[in-house]
Every structure is written in C-alpha cells, then in structure tokens.
Design a protein around this motif. Structure first.
Motif, PDB file in Angstrom:
ATOM      1  N   SER A  58       0.832  -1.197   0.000  1.00 28.75           N
ATOM      2  CA  SER A  58       0.000   0.000   0.000  1.00 28.75           C
ATOM      3  C   SER A  58       0.871   1.252   0.000  1.00 28.75           C
ATOM      4  O   SER A  58       0.579   2.223  -0.689  1.00 28.75           O
ATOM      5  N   LYS A  69      -3.985   3.329  -6.164  1.00 31.83           N
ATOM      6  CA  LYS A  69      -4.096   2.873  -4.770  1.00 31.83           C
ATOM      7  C   LYS A  69      -5.522   3.028  -4.268  1.00 31.83           C
ATOM      8  O   LYS A  69      -6.068   2.140  -3.618  1.00 31.83           O
ATOM      9  N   GLN A  70      -6.149   4.143  -4.581  1.00 38.52           N
ATOM     10  CA  GLN A  70      -7.527   4.374  -4.148  1.00 38.52           C
ATOM     11  C   GLN A  70      -8.467   3.343  -4.774  1.00 38.52           C
ATOM     12  O   GLN A  70      -9.349   2.814  -4.106  1.00 38.52           O
ATOM     13  N   ASP A  73      -7.835   0.009  -3.036  1.00 36.53           N
ATOM     14  CA  ASP A  73      -8.452   0.022  -1.708  1.00 36.53           C
ATOM     15  C   ASP A  73      -9.955  -0.228  -1.807  1.00 36.53           C
ATOM     16  O   ASP A  73     -10.528  -0.995  -1.025  1.00 36.53           O
ATOM     17  N   SER A  77     -11.795  -3.568  -0.401  1.00 39.60           N
ATOM     18  CA  SER A  77     -12.836  -3.382   0.611  1.00 39.60           C
ATOM     19  C   SER A  77     -14.116  -4.119   0.213  1.00 39.60           C
ATOM     20  O   SER A  77     -14.761  -4.749   1.049  1.00 39.60           O
ATOM     21  N   ALA A 105      -7.570   5.405   4.619  1.00 45.20           N
ATOM     22  CA  ALA A 105      -6.197   4.917   4.482  1.00 45.20           C
ATOM     23  C   ALA A 105      -5.175   5.781   5.219  1.00 45.20           C
ATOM     24  O   ALA A 105      -4.151   5.278   5.678  1.00 45.20           O
TER      25      ALA A 105
END
Length: 123
Positions: A58, A69-70, A73, A77, A105
């Motif tokens: 991450s 990355k977003q 994530d 999730s 995050a």
C-alpha cells in the motif's frame, strides 16, 4: 435476528474478532492492531471499529500511483465485505441484509456496520 449472538456476547465478540482478522489477513495480508465490536440487538446490527496495520504494498502504491491505490483500496474493501459476509453467514448461521464499510487509508481505520434481516429470514 441476532439474538443468537447476544446470548453470550463475550463469546460472540471473540468469534467475530477472529473472523474479521482472518478475513483481513487473507485479503490485505495484515490483521488489526485494534478492534472494538459493539452489538446492538434491538436494532439488529453490529459495528466493528478497526485500526489496520498498513501493508507495505500500500505504501508503494501511495507514492507511485495514488489513483490506482484508491481504486485498489475500494476493490479490496468490496472483496473484504463479501468474504466477511460469507464467513459470518456460514459460521454463525445468520442472515445478513447488508454490510457497510468505510476505510480511511491515511489513519488506517475502518468502520464496518453489519445489518441483519429482521426475524432472521431473507426478505
């Protein structure tokens, strides 16, 4: 209904914590450093407040590709919610109506709300 859980709240919280951490390790590669579970029997939901360890992959994405990355994530999730739902429904024989999860995050905190079907049956 989650009455089956609240008959032995301490044991239920322990089981939920164990499931949550196992799914977290499976999906993210790390567990939690803090996990608080609140059971609200009258409203038929559970809230889990967790602080996660930051995964090294991450960190790498955060600097190199923040938009990616977003997205990662978000996808992880969604996978986490699906796996946790399957695990709770299978292991505790409960019917979940919805799982809502938000993760920040920057501070590694996640809040997960689990809403159960009224009367324990699918609607």
């Amino acid at each position: 209904m989650i009455g089956i859980i609240t008959k032995d709240t301490a044991a239920a919280k322990k089981d939920l914590a164990h499931m949550y951490n196992e799914v977290s390790k499976e999906i993210f590669g790390v567990g939690t450093t803090l996990l608080k579970i609140s059971i609200f029997e009258t409203e038929s939901f559970i809230t889990l407040q967790a602080r996660h360890k930051k995964a090294s992959r991450s960190n790498a994405l955060e600097w190199e590709a923040p938009d990616l990355k977003q997205e990662v994530d978000f996808r992880l999730s969604a996978l986490f919610k699906r796996k946790l739902k399957e695990r709770i429904e299978t292991d505790l024989n409960l019917n979940i109506e919805a799982i809502f999860r938000d993760y920040d995050a920057s501070i590694q905190y996640a809040f997960t709300n689990i809403m159960f079907h009224e009367g324990g049956e699918d609607n």
